[in-house]
Every structure is written in C-alpha cells, then in structure tokens.
Write an enzyme that holds these catalytic residues in place. Structure first.
Site, PDB file in Angstrom:
ATOM      1  N   LYS A 196       1.063  -1.023  -0.169  1.00 51.10           N
ATOM      2  CA  LYS A 196      -0.215   0.464   0.194  1.00 51.10           C
ATOM      3  C   LYS A 196       0.926   1.004  -0.028  1.00 51.10           C
ATOM      4  CE  LYS A 196      -2.080   3.228   2.975  1.00 51.10           C
ATOM      5  NZ  LYS A 196      -1.856   4.073   2.162  1.00 51.10           N
ATOM      6  N   GLU A 270      10.325   0.470  10.316  1.00 50.11           N
ATOM      7  CA  GLU A 270      10.543   1.622  10.054  1.00 50.11           C
ATOM      8  C   GLU A 270      10.366   2.391  10.035  1.00 50.11           C
ATOM      9  OE1 GLU A 270      14.256   0.829   9.069  1.00 50.11           O
ATOM     10  OE2 GLU A 270      14.303  -0.747   7.953  1.00 50.11           O
ATOM     11  N   CYS A 304      13.571  10.936   7.181  1.00 50.27           N
ATOM     12  CA  CYS A 304      13.800  10.055   8.286  1.00 50.27           C
ATOM     13  C   CYS A 304      14.803   9.942   9.426  1.00 50.27           C
ATOM     14  CB  CYS A 304      13.224   8.242   8.351  1.00 50.27           C
ATOM     15  SG  CYS A 304      13.824   7.593   6.872  1.00 50.27           S
ATOM     16  N   GLU A 401      10.565  14.810  15.801  1.00 51.15           N
ATOM     17  CA  GLU A 401      10.740  14.970  13.900  1.00 51.15           C
ATOM     18  C   GLU A 401       9.940  16.085  13.619  1.00 51.15           C
ATOM     19  OE1 GLU A 401       9.143  11.529  12.078  1.00 51.15           O
ATOM     20  OE2 GLU A 401      11.653  11.515  11.261  1.00 51.15           O
TER      21      GLU A 401
HETATM   22  P1  NAD Z   1       2.409   7.903   8.994  1.00 54.51           P
HETATM   23  O1  NAD Z   1       2.747   6.972   9.455  1.00 54.51           O
HETATM   24  O2  NAD Z   1       1.456   8.759   8.865  1.00 54.51           O
HETATM   25  O3  NAD Z   1       2.174   7.238   7.448  1.00 54.51           O
HETATM   26  C1  NAD Z   1       2.473   6.310   6.711  1.00 54.51           C
HETATM   27  C2  NAD Z   1       2.304   4.594   6.071  1.00 54.51           C
HETATM   28  O4  NAD Z   1       0.788   4.418   6.803  1.00 54.51           O
HETATM   29  C3  NAD Z   1       1.152   5.365   4.945  1.00 54.51           C
HETATM   30  O5  NAD Z   1       0.953   4.621   3.672  1.00 54.51           O
HETATM   31  C4  NAD Z   1      -0.338   5.516   5.860  1.00 54.51           C
HETATM   32  O6  NAD Z   1      -1.186   5.286   5.072  1.00 54.51           O
HETATM   33  C5  NAD Z   1      -0.378   4.292   6.601  1.00 54.51           C
HETATM   34  N1  NAD Z   1      -1.390   4.700   7.304  1.00 54.51           N
HETATM   35  C6  NAD Z   1      -1.689   5.652   7.954  1.00 54.51           C
HETATM   36  N2  NAD Z   1      -2.187   4.688   9.129  1.00 54.51           N
HETATM   37  C7  NAD Z   1      -2.427   3.685   9.906  1.00 54.51           C
HETATM   38  C8  NAD Z   1      -2.932   2.413  10.363  1.00 54.51           C
HETATM   39  N3  NAD Z   1      -3.798   2.792  11.659  1.00 54.51           N
HETATM   40  N4  NAD Z   1      -2.645   1.594  10.044  1.00 54.51           N
HETATM   41  C9  NAD Z   1      -1.812   0.809   8.460  1.00 54.51           C
HETATM   42  N5  NAD Z   1      -1.641   1.463   7.587  1.00 54.51           N
HETATM   43  C10 NAD Z   1      -1.236   3.323   8.205  1.00 54.51           C
HETATM   44  O7  NAD Z   1       3.736   8.242   8.597  1.00 54.51           O
HETATM   45  P2  NAD Z   1       3.897   9.554   6.865  1.00 54.51           P
HETATM   46  O8  NAD Z   1       3.150  11.124   7.682  1.00 54.51           O
HETATM   47  O9  NAD Z   1       3.537   8.820   5.816  1.00 54.51           O
HETATM   48  O10 NAD Z   1       5.440   9.221   7.415  1.00 54.51           O
HETATM   49  C11 NAD Z   1       6.662  10.323   6.940  1.00 54.51           C
HETATM   50  C12 NAD Z   1       6.405   9.148   8.376  1.00 54.51           C
HETATM   51  O11 NAD Z   1       7.249   8.403   8.136  1.00 54.51           O
HETATM   52  C13 NAD Z   1       7.726  10.024   9.608  1.00 54.51           C
HETATM   53  O12 NAD Z   1       8.108   9.937  10.949  1.00 54.51           O
HETATM   54  C14 NAD Z   1       9.224   9.491   9.226  1.00 54.51           C
HETATM   55  O13 NAD Z   1      10.147   9.602   9.799  1.00 54.51           O
HETATM   56  C15 NAD Z   1       9.267   8.092   8.568  1.00 54.51           C
HETATM   57  N6  NAD Z   1       9.776   7.334   7.753  1.00 54.51           N
HETATM   58  C16 NAD Z   1      10.526   6.377   8.458  1.00 54.51           C
HETATM   59  C17 NAD Z   1      11.735   6.199   7.414  1.00 54.51           C
HETATM   60  C18 NAD Z   1      12.209   4.651   7.814  1.00 54.51           C
HETATM   61  O14 NAD Z   1      13.010   3.736   6.818  1.00 54.51           O
HETATM   62  N7  NAD Z   1      12.369   4.318   9.223  1.00 54.51           N
HETATM   63  C19 NAD Z   1      11.772   5.942   5.323  1.00 54.51           C
HETATM   64  C20 NAD Z   1      10.450   7.267   5.195  1.00 54.51           C
HETATM   65  C21 NAD Z   1      10.178   7.417   6.198  1.00 54.51           C
END
Ligand code: NAD
Length: 491
Positions: A196, A270, A304, A401
């Site tokens: 997804k 992650e 991230c 963050e």
């Molecule tokens: P997010 O957690 O809001 O969303 C990430 C994904 O999860 C999206 O596809 C979203 O639709 C989905 N999602 C949202 N709620 C969900 C739920 N309840 N159950 C299952 N899936 C759900 O994060 P974001 O705002 O899209 O991304 C930014 C975050 O991602 C930052 O905190 C960043 O640090 C982190 N990130 C981490 C890495 C890593 O490798 N550690 C890499 C990239 C981004």
C-alpha cells in the site's frame, strides 16, 4: 572577502540569482484519468466504488484519481497474493532472480518517466528523483536479484524458507524507493506481496504495476492497493498475511504493533528519527557545511534519517553558522521539475501545517530563527530553508521530528558531551560525525545509539548496507544480507 565573492553573496542575499529555467519535460509521462487496484496481475475496479484525487503539491492541480481500497478489496488482494505464493515459492530461485533482474532493467529504461512522475506527485526536485530515487530503486532490485538463488549461502546450515504473504505499507517521502526496499527482498526470498503506497504519492506504485506486467511477474506475486490510513489498517488486520513491513511514523508503527500482538505475524518497523549531525572543530569545515545542507535540506527534509539536530563544537560555532547561512542563501526553492531546483514543494498541506506549527513553537520557546531571502511560489505548499540557533535540549524543535527543511543547532564542548546529547532522544535511526580523526569516528560510532553512523558524509545509501533503527525508530533491517532475514523463516 574577495570582490567576486562579495558580489555573489550580495546577489544571494537579495535572492537575485538568475538562472534560465531548465524544466524537465513532463510529456514523457502520461497518467490515466482514473486508476483501479492492481490485483492478481490485473487492474481491477475497487469494490468500494470510491476514488480520490492525487494532486501535485507544487501546483495543487489534480493529476489522476486513485481507488480507495476497502476491506473487501484488501481481502481480494491478500487472496491473490496467497494464490500467487503457491506457485512463486515453488519456482526455481534462479528463475525468480531473472524476474527481479528484468524489473531492475525496466526501471532503468523507464527511469526518466518514473522520475518525472515522482517529482510531479510528491514535489521532490527532479535532480533528486533522477539521480537518487531511481538509480537506488533499480540498484535494490539488481542487488536482491543476485541473492535470490544464494540464500543457502547467505545463511549456511539454516535452511531458509519464505514467510508467505507480506503486507507492506510505505510513506510518501521516497515512494518508489521505499517500494523497492520492500518488494525486492520479499520477492527474492520467494514471498508474495500486497503493497500500500501513501495516499499523497500513489502514482509511481501504479506505474510500477505496469513495470511488473512488462517484466512478466506472475499474477498475484505483486499486488498494489491504494488508499489512506484506513486501507493500511485493513491490510494489517487482514486474514492470511504472514508478515507486516511498515515504514512510516512512530505513532502508526506503535498502533500496528498493538494490532498484531498475539497473532503469529512477523513484523518490521522503520519509523521516525531525529538524527544528530556532529561537527568537531578539527573537521574540514566547508565539506561539513555541504554535508549539513545535504543532511537536512535534501528532499525538503522529508527524510527519516535527516540530520535535523546539528551538534557543533562550541569553539567553531560562530564560524560554522556564518558559513552555513551563506550557503543556505544559494539554495533554490521552486518548481520541482526545474533541473536547478534544490528544494521542491512540501508534500502536502497537512505536512506544511505541521512544519509551521513546530517552527512557531521554536520561536516561542526562544530559539533564534534564520531563513535566507527567497521567493516562494504562490500556488502549492512551500517552506523556506530554516535554521534555528540557540536551541536548548528541552525545546520541541530539538526533540520532535519536524520532517521539513528545518535545522536546530546545539553546541557541545567534549566528545562525551556530544555522545550524551546525540543519544538524548527517543529515536535512534542515524547520526553523522565530522572530524579529521578516523579513530574519533570509530570511538563515536561505538557509543552512538543509531542504526547508521556516517563518517564525514551524510545521507549515503547503498543496497548492500543495512538500514534501520534503535529505540522508537523501530526494529528490523532493510538492505544488505540483513534485509533478507526479515523475509525468511528458518527450518
Ligand atoms: P504515516 O505513519 O502517517 O503513514 C505511513 C503509511 O502508513 C501511509 O501509507 C499511510 O497511509 C499508512 N497508515 C496510516 N495510518 C495507518 C494505520 N492506522 N494502519 C496502517 N497503515 C496506516 O507516516 P507518513 O507521515 O506518511 O511518513 C512520515 C513518517 O515516516 C516519518 O515519521 C518518517 O520518519 C517515517 N519514515 C521512516 C523511514 C525509515 O526507514 N525509518 C523511511 C521513511 C519515512
């Protein structure tokens, strides 16, 4: 300051750098008006009968409509992946490798098209999607293609077996690259996937569905369901999955972990970060300035592992901040498709609001803000590169963050104090150390609680190198031989 340098800095200070526009043509990519879901090797209309627009953050123009997958759609995708698994896991590993090699080559062939799509849908500068996202995504498939028929050698005597169906959820900051990090090792190990993409950046995943058709990936091996967080939640709850691989925020990661408690499902997370970029007084200062800029302003700071906390040795603080501000004034903010752009659009209105809120908190809590003069486009979502000095450990901008182009500067006097401050965070994803002494880099790396420590560089990635976090940055590793382990069971 010499005459030329003086003229340059005056130009930069007035924001008057003039470049001829150098836009990448967007004709190379054409989107459909409306996309269905990619299930069982075919595009299918969503049972939910719901679609939503995906828009360009630079212009606010709608690019296409994508499906909002509901629980029935997710269940169909998981069933297709289960069916696909029966055949795929029985394939000769060397045949699976061929499919991965084909995907890698097609990504290279279609790199320009995919880079333009990524920049249009996500807002990142074309020079980054062209020079970083796409080459690394292809490299990931090449790398894991190489492992597909060598798993017995990667884990001698441990009889590696695939897990089954992997549910994979990715964020919006590196849409295609995160897809590659997830799909390549899963397929190499003989699993099938339901992926997804994030709701604001679904288009390259949908184009990837076409890459899969072109590469003759068997039906059901890769399934793509679009939608918002609720679709992700349905996927995590779905019957018939064997593994969840999630990249995203710590908050959602924790919710997923709670949801999976008590179920026999493998999990890797992650999550977020608040990395320290640590600069010692003996470093090559100009090189460090470049590393700091790359560390925090790369991809608008939507990274991230961004070096969002700059820890500077006190004796060089003023000199470093002066150089940094001068360099910041040369950064070009604007059209993501212009090849001269350094900082593109903020991915969404919601993210812009979050950045703005935290920056306001920084000013209210007493840190000193600096933003170089720059003209931001009127339409779309933008944020000027920002640096805060006089930041205290207790400030929100030093703890939370921000996920935007905002740097917080703190100081230290001794290596011990640098370690103490760097580790004083709930996260533990990455860190950078700038010094001319190799022994000091190793001394620091031993003590920093971070999954990746860069020495005299920052934000370097390689498929052979494992990546992942400590503490609230998550667990499990992606990349390298370690990345295979997350998709295997051992008999
Ligand atoms: P997010 O957690 O809001 O969303 C990430 C994904 O999860 C999206 O596809 C979203 O639709 C989905 N999602 C949202 N709620 C969900 C739920 N309840 N159950 C299952 N899936 C759900 O994060 P974001 O705002 O899209 O991304 C930014 C975050 O991602 C930052 O905190 C960043 O640090 C982190 N990130 C981490 C890495 C890593 O490798 N550690 C890499 C990239 C981004």
């Amino acid at each position: 300051m010499g005459a030329v340098e003086k003229k340059r800095s005056t130009l930069a200070a007035t924001g008057a750098w003039e470049y001829a526009p150098a836009p990448e043509s967007r004709d190379i990519v054409s989107f459909e008006e409306r996309y269905g879901l990619f299930i069982g090797g075919e595009e299918v209309s969503p049972r939910s009968r719901t679609w939503f627009p995906t828009i360009s953050p630079a212009t606010e123009e709608p690019l296409a409509e994508v499906a909002q997958a509901g629980p029935k759609d997710v269940a169909l995708a998981v069933d297709a992946a289960r069916e696909g698994f029966e055949a795929w896991s029985a394939w000769k590993p060397s045949e699976r490798a061929k499919v991965l090699f084909r995907i890698a080559r097609i990504l290279q062939e279609r790199a320009r098209e995919l880079a333009v799509a990524e920049s249009l849908d996500g807002g990142k500068p074309i020079k980054e999607s062209r020079d970083v996202d796409l080459p690394l995504a292809a490299a990931h498939f090449f790398y894991y293609a190489g492992w597909a028929d060598k798993l017995e050698y990667a884990f001698p005597g441990r009889r590696p077996r695939p897990l089954g169906v992997a549910a994979q959820i990715v964020p919006w900051n590196f849409p295609l690259l995160m897809l590659a990090w997830k799909i390549a090792p899963a397929l190499a190990c003989g699993n099938t996937v339901v992926l997804k993409p994030a709701e604001t950046t679904p288009l390259t995943a949908l184009l990837f569905a076409d890459v899969c058709r072109q590469a003759q990936v068997p039906p059901g091996v890769v399934n793509i369901v679009t939608g918002d967080g609720s679709t992700g939640a349905h996927l995590v709850r779905a019957e018939g999955i064997d593994k969840v691989a999630f990249t995203g925020s710590t908050e959602v990661g924790k919710a997923i972990q709670r949801e999976l408690a008590g179920r026999d499902i493998a999990l890797t997370l992650e999550l977020g970060g608040k990395a320290a970029n640590i600069v010692f007084d003996d470093c090559a200062l100009d090189q460090a300035v470049e590393g700091i800029v790359n560390g925090i302003y790369f991809n608008q700071g939507h990274v991230c592992c961004a070096g969002s906390r700059l820890l500077v040795q006190e004796s060089i603080h003023d000199q470093l901040v002066r150089k940094l501000k001068r360099r910041m004034a040369t950064l070009r903010v604007g059209d993501p498709l212009d090849k001269n752009t350094d900082i593109g659009a903020i991915n969404s209105k919601a993210q812009l609001d979050r950045i703005t809120e935290l920056v306001e908190a920084g000013t209210e809590e007493g840190a000193e803000i600096y933003q170089p003069p720059c003209r931001l486009p009127e339409k779309g979502w933008w944020f000027a590169p920002t640096v805060f000095t006089g930041v205290a450990q207790s400030h929100r901008i030093a703890r939370e963050e921000i996920f935007g182009p905002v740097l917080s500067v703190l100081t230290f006097r001794t290596p011990d104090e640098a370690v103490e401050k760097a580790n004083n965070t709930m996260y533990g994803l990455s860190a950078g150390v700038w010094t001319e002494k190799g022994s000091r880099i190793l001394w620091m790396a031993d003590r920093l609680r971070a999954g990746v420590v860069w020495g005299n560089t920052f934000n370097r990635f390689d498929p052979a190198s494992p990546f992942g976090g400590y503490k609230e940055s998550g667990f499990g590793r992606e990349g390298g031989r370690h990345g295979l382990e997350a998709y295997l069971r051992f008999a």
